[in-house]
Design a protein around this motif. Structure first.
Motif, PDB file in Angstrom:
ATOM      1  N   PHE A   1       2.090   2.764 -11.322  1.00 58.22           N
ATOM      2  CA  PHE A   1       1.465   3.847 -10.560  1.00 58.22           C
ATOM      3  C   PHE A   1      -0.009   4.068 -10.893  1.00 58.22           C
ATOM      4  O   PHE A   1      -0.734   4.681 -10.115  1.00 58.22           O
ATOM      5  CB  PHE A   1       2.225   5.159 -10.795  1.00 58.22           C
ATOM      6  N   TYR A   2      -0.438   3.606 -12.074  1.00 61.15           N
ATOM      7  CA  TYR A   2      -1.785   3.988 -12.502  1.00 61.15           C
ATOM      8  C   TYR A   2      -2.718   2.822 -12.820  1.00 61.15           C
ATOM      9  O   TYR A   2      -3.879   3.053 -13.124  1.00 61.15           O
ATOM     10  CB  TYR A   2      -1.699   4.894 -13.738  1.00 61.15           C
ATOM     11  N   TRP A   3      -2.214   1.573 -12.803  1.00 62.06           N
ATOM     12  CA  TRP A   3      -3.085   0.470 -13.220  1.00 62.06           C
ATOM     13  C   TRP A   3      -2.933  -0.722 -12.287  1.00 62.06           C
ATOM     14  O   TRP A   3      -1.936  -1.432 -12.336  1.00 62.06           O
ATOM     15  CB  TRP A   3      -2.737   0.063 -14.671  1.00 62.06           C
ATOM     16  N   LYS A   4      -3.932  -0.936 -11.456  1.00 62.85           N
ATOM     17  CA  LYS A   4      -3.859  -2.036 -10.482  1.00 62.85           C
ATOM     18  C   LYS A   4      -3.846  -3.403 -11.159  1.00 62.85           C
ATOM     19  O   LYS A   4      -3.387  -4.374 -10.594  1.00 62.85           O
ATOM     20  CB  LYS A   4      -5.055  -1.950  -9.529  1.00 62.85           C
ATOM     21  N   ARG A   5      -4.379  -3.453 -12.356  1.00 62.48           N
ATOM     22  CA  ARG A   5      -4.495  -4.722 -13.084  1.00 62.48           C
ATOM     23  C   ARG A   5      -3.173  -5.139 -13.753  1.00 62.48           C
ATOM     24  O   ARG A   5      -3.059  -6.246 -14.263  1.00 62.48           O
ATOM     25  CB  ARG A   5      -5.605  -4.535 -14.147  1.00 62.48           C
ATOM     26  N   ALA A   6      -2.187  -4.257 -13.737  1.00 61.57           N
ATOM     27  CA  ALA A   6      -0.900  -4.560 -14.392  1.00 61.57           C
ATOM     28  C   ALA A   6      -0.191  -5.717 -13.680  1.00 61.57           C
ATOM     29  O   ALA A   6      -0.222  -5.791 -12.446  1.00 61.57           O
ATOM     30  CB  ALA A   6      -0.011  -3.329 -14.375  1.00 61.57           C
TER      31      ALA A   6
ATOM     32  N   GLU B   1      -2.696  -2.386  -4.253  1.00 66.24           N
ATOM     33  CA  GLU B   1      -3.548  -1.551  -3.381  1.00 66.24           C
ATOM     34  C   GLU B   1      -2.673  -0.766  -2.395  1.00 66.24           C
ATOM     35  O   GLU B   1      -2.846   0.434  -2.217  1.00 66.24           O
ATOM     36  CB  GLU B   1      -4.519  -2.435  -2.578  1.00 66.24           C
ATOM     37  N   GLU B   2      -1.733  -1.470  -1.798  1.00 65.20           N
ATOM     38  CA  GLU B   2      -0.895  -0.839  -0.777  1.00 65.20           C
ATOM     39  C   GLU B   2      -0.017   0.256  -1.392  1.00 65.20           C
ATOM     40  O   GLU B   2       0.032   1.382  -0.902  1.00 65.20           O
ATOM     41  CB  GLU B   2      -0.022  -1.920  -0.127  1.00 65.20           C
ATOM     42  N   PHE B   3       0.666  -0.095  -2.504  1.00 66.00           N
ATOM     43  CA  PHE B   3       1.605   0.800  -3.187  1.00 66.00           C
ATOM     44  C   PHE B   3       0.881   2.047  -3.707  1.00 66.00           C
ATOM     45  O   PHE B   3       1.264   3.188  -3.408  1.00 66.00           O
ATOM     46  CB  PHE B   3       2.246   0.012  -4.336  1.00 66.00           C
ATOM     47  N   MET B   4      -0.183   1.812  -4.451  1.00 65.81           N
ATOM     48  CA  MET B   4      -0.896   2.944  -5.045  1.00 65.81           C
ATOM     49  C   MET B   4      -1.688   3.721  -3.987  1.00 65.81           C
ATOM     50  O   MET B   4      -1.846   4.939  -4.084  1.00 65.81           O
ATOM     51  CB  MET B   4      -1.815   2.456  -6.172  1.00 65.81           C
ATOM     52  N   GLY B   5      -2.172   3.005  -2.977  1.00 67.11           N
ATOM     53  CA  GLY B   5      -2.909   3.667  -1.898  1.00 67.11           C
ATOM     54  C   GLY B   5      -2.008   4.612  -1.130  1.00 67.11           C
ATOM     55  O   GLY B   5      -2.384   5.753  -0.837  1.00 67.11           O
ATOM     56  N   TYR B   6      -0.789   4.147  -0.839  1.00 72.34           N
ATOM     57  CA  TYR B   6       0.161   4.997  -0.109  1.00 72.34           C
ATOM     58  C   TYR B   6       0.490   6.249  -0.934  1.00 72.34           C
ATOM     59  O   TYR B   6       0.462   7.372  -0.434  1.00 72.34           O
ATOM     60  CB  TYR B   6       1.452   4.222   0.199  1.00 72.34           C
ATOM     61  N   ALA B   7       0.796   6.011  -2.226  1.00 70.76           N
ATOM     62  CA  ALA B   7       1.147   7.142  -3.095  1.00 70.76           C
ATOM     63  C   ALA B   7      -0.022   8.131  -3.179  1.00 70.76           C
ATOM     64  O   ALA B   7       0.171   9.350  -3.045  1.00 70.76           O
ATOM     65  CB  ALA B   7       1.519   6.634  -4.484  1.00 70.76           C
TER      66      ALA B   7
ATOM     67  N   GLN C   1      -2.471   8.699  -1.093  1.00 71.49           N
ATOM     68  CA  GLN C   1      -2.695   9.428   0.167  1.00 71.49           C
ATOM     69  C   GLN C   1      -1.665  10.559   0.338  1.00 71.49           C
ATOM     70  O   GLN C   1      -2.010  11.689   0.671  1.00 71.49           O
ATOM     71  CB  GLN C   1      -2.577   8.419   1.304  1.00 71.49           C
ATOM     72  N   LYS C   2      -0.404  10.240   0.070  1.00 71.08           N
ATOM     73  CA  LYS C   2       0.651  11.246   0.234  1.00 71.08           C
ATOM     74  C   LYS C   2       0.553  12.343  -0.832  1.00 71.08           C
ATOM     75  O   LYS C   2       0.818  13.514  -0.558  1.00 71.08           O
ATOM     76  CB  LYS C   2       2.033  10.570   0.127  1.00 71.08           C
ATOM     77  N   LEU C   3       0.198  11.936  -2.043  1.00 69.72           N
ATOM     78  CA  LEU C   3       0.092  12.920  -3.124  1.00 69.72           C
ATOM     79  C   LEU C   3      -1.011  13.918  -2.814  1.00 69.72           C
ATOM     80  O   LEU C   3      -0.884  15.122  -3.063  1.00 69.72           O
ATOM     81  CB  LEU C   3      -0.202  12.216  -4.453  1.00 69.72           C
ATOM     82  N   ASP C   4      -2.068  13.413  -2.252  1.00 68.79           N
ATOM     83  CA  ASP C   4      -3.207  14.259  -1.904  1.00 68.79           C
ATOM     84  C   ASP C   4      -2.814  15.309  -0.871  1.00 68.79           C
ATOM     85  O   ASP C   4      -3.146  16.488  -1.002  1.00 68.79           O
ATOM     86  CB  ASP C   4      -4.310  13.354  -1.343  1.00 68.79           C
ATOM     87  N   SER C   5      -2.071  14.879   0.133  1.00 65.53           N
ATOM     88  CA  SER C   5      -1.729  15.814   1.208  1.00 65.53           C
ATOM     89  C   SER C   5      -0.573  16.739   0.824  1.00 65.53           C
ATOM     90  O   SER C   5      -0.338  17.745   1.487  1.00 65.53           O
ATOM     91  CB  SER C   5      -1.372  15.043   2.478  1.00 65.53           C
TER      92      SER C   5
END
Lengths: 500, 47
Positions: free
Chosen positions: A421-426, A484-490, A492-496
């Protein structure tokens, strides 16, 4: 009626009520993996809170934690409440799991890791980790039920019979309608647990002359048990951290708990699940610790602190009905944990091992059948484990360290969850190598009893796990597009949704 | 930070207090505050 007959009657009433509830739950059941293992992600807040509570809290509370309080004092309270403070993690991760679970249709937390890291091996390795560490934990719960029924029936109910009855109940309640029957029976059992424990500790306090008298007598007779480290030598800082660290991450590391992050029907239900659990956990923890303190005053000098609860319940001044109610409350706590673990392990076996590795083309119907058949198999393995330990004292060296290692071992999946959830490099190699190396180190330290520099296995395991996860991820290729897709979706939804 | 306080206060400040008004009360209040903070955060969640 004899003590044994009363004990059987109490068990019979509990089992019949549980079966009626499980069968009623089946009427609402549909088909498919999501329905069977997640109740179609449509569990209301009240039931979700109670199933979360009953699954999390096992027989450990009124037996193990009460025993720890009896022997070591107030450190036991701090240790268990530190776990509740760890629910801050759920404030962050519950909405994340819930959102991506709905979007991508994840059935298990390990299914989520496999998809996020784009590697079925990650899911399979994390699932095997859970199998290795949770089956002995189940066995320990079964053994606990056998010993409790045996003790409270005055030896009338053989240990193996108690183990067998508990196994059959757990299999039945999980097979009848999957998570739906488990959630409903868990709700019933959670109510039994909290009501019986509250009545019990209320009786105890009144026996000791009220809360003021109880506190003042305990302060006078055992002031050392209100200190940390305690006068009995327990609760050094190393010990506290060694026990509390795996517990702090429990809501993420234990799949039978984190799988429940997928089930609330709505945001409101999600809030009620977490809020309800926090209140339940706080009250139940206080009760268990006060129960242990009360046992210290009333039955001092026990060699084995785990016998504090059975010994106190067998005292002549405890009304028989109250003792039986407490016994059923403890059995309910154990059964509700066992059947939830069995269901989660079977879902992991079906999704992450069978479909993930052995038969990727398997239909959903076949995957579900595999999962359903795995439930009794897992239960029988746990039963065999518990049975062997009960008849051959020589192999108890296996179950004790494995059970103690369970929470520390399961901790090794936590860095991979954070990374998801927090590290794209993982990366997948980072996740796999960190889980395997950390778990292996925990097992070695646990079995050998080594505590380098005085620190416990979970601490060393987590340090190694984090280092390996970061280093291996940095030198291997990350699934950038998926991240990018996984964390981007999360995001966006978390923000709203107003989430943190 | 929160975890550090969870350890430092009972062991360093209140460790020798042999009464319920010591580490026992600290952990109870500390957890109640933590739970209240969690409620504040989760009550903000919306559909």
């Amino acid at each position: 009626m004899t003590t044994t007959a009363w004990a059987w009657l109490a068990v019979a009433i509990y089992v019949v009520l549980g079966f009626l509830i499980a069968v009623a739950a089946r009427r609402h059941a549909g088909g498919g993996m999501s329905e069977f293992f997640l109740a179609d992600r449509r569990v209301g807040g009240f039931i979700a809170a109670l199933t979360y509570s009953a699954t999390t809290y096992s027989a450990f509370m009124l037996v193990g934690l009460a025993g720890l309080s009896y022997r070591g004092g107030v450190g036991a309270l701090g240790f268990e409440l530190t776990y509740l403070c760890g629910l801050f993690l759920a404030v962050f991760f519950l909405p994340r799991f819930w959102l991506v679970g709905r979007k991508y249709g994840y059935i298990t937390p390990t299914d989520m890791l496999a998809d996020r890291y784009q590697s079925k091996v990650v899911g399979a390795v994390a699932a095997v980790l859970a199998l290795v560490f949770l089956v002995p934990y189940c066995a320990a719960q079964l053994l606990g039920i056998g010993l409790l029924l045996n003790g409270l029936s005055g030896g009338g109910i053989p240990v193996i019979l108690g183990i067998l009855v508990a196994t059959l109940i757990a299999i039945a309640w999980s097979r009848i309608a999957g998570l739906r029957s488990i959630a409903w029976t868990d709700a019933f059992q959670a109510i039994v647990m909290i009501v019986s424990a509250t009545v019990l500790v209320g009786f105890l306090i009144s026996e000791l002359g009220g809360l003021g008298s109880f506190f003042s007598r305990f302060e006078t007779e055992y002031p050392e048990l209100l200190r940390v480290p305690s006068g009995s030598g327990m609760w050094s800082l190393n010990m506290f951290i060694g026990l509390a660290l795996p517990w702090f991450f429990f809501c993420l590391s234990n799949p039978q708990v984190s799988q429940r992050f997928f089930i609330p029907a709505s945001v409101k239900a999600m809030k009620q699940m977490l809020g309800g659990f926090l209140v339940f956990g706080f009250v139940y923890t206080l009760i268990a610790v006060l129960w242990g303190f009360g046992a210290k005053l009333l039955v001092p000098g026990l060699e084995n602190p785990d016998m504090a609860t059975p010994t106190l319940l067998a005292m002549p001044f405890v009304p028989k009905a109250l003792a039986l109610m407490a016994m059923i409350g403890i059995v309910a706590a154990a059964v509700s944990t066992i059947d939830s673990i069995l269901l989660t392990l079977s879902s992991m076996w079906a999704r992450d091992i069978y479909r993930g590795v052995f038969n990727p083309q398997a239909s959903e119907a076949r995957e579900l059948r595999v999962g359903q058949w795995v439930i009794p198999i897992m239960a029988l393995i746990a039963l065999a484990f518990a049975w062997q330990v009960s008849i051959r004292s020589g192999i108890d060296f296996m179950i004790a360290p494995l059970s103690a290692a369970a929470s520390a071992g399961l901790l090794m999946v936590v860095p991979s969850i954070f990374g998801a959830f927090y590290w794209k490099r993982a990366t997948a190699p980072g996740a796999i190598s960190s889980i395997l190396s950390g778990a292996l180190l925990v097992l070695v330290l646990q079995v050998t009893g080594l505590k380098p520099l005085g620190w416990w296995p979970g601490v060393w395991g987590l340090i190694l796990c984090v280092v390996v996860f970061v280093v291996v991820s940095l030198v291997t290729r990350a699934p950038r597009d998926k991240a990018e897709e996984f964390m981007g979706y999360a995001a966006q939804k978390l923000d709203s949704g107003g989430y943190v | 930070m929160l975890l550090a306080l969870d350890l430092v206060v009972p062991w360093v400040v209140l460790g020798s207090e042999g009464r319920f008004l010591g580490a026992f009360l600290f952990w109870v209040v500390w957890t109640a505050v933590a739970i209240a903070s969690m409620f504040i955060l989760l009550l903000r969640w919306r559909e």
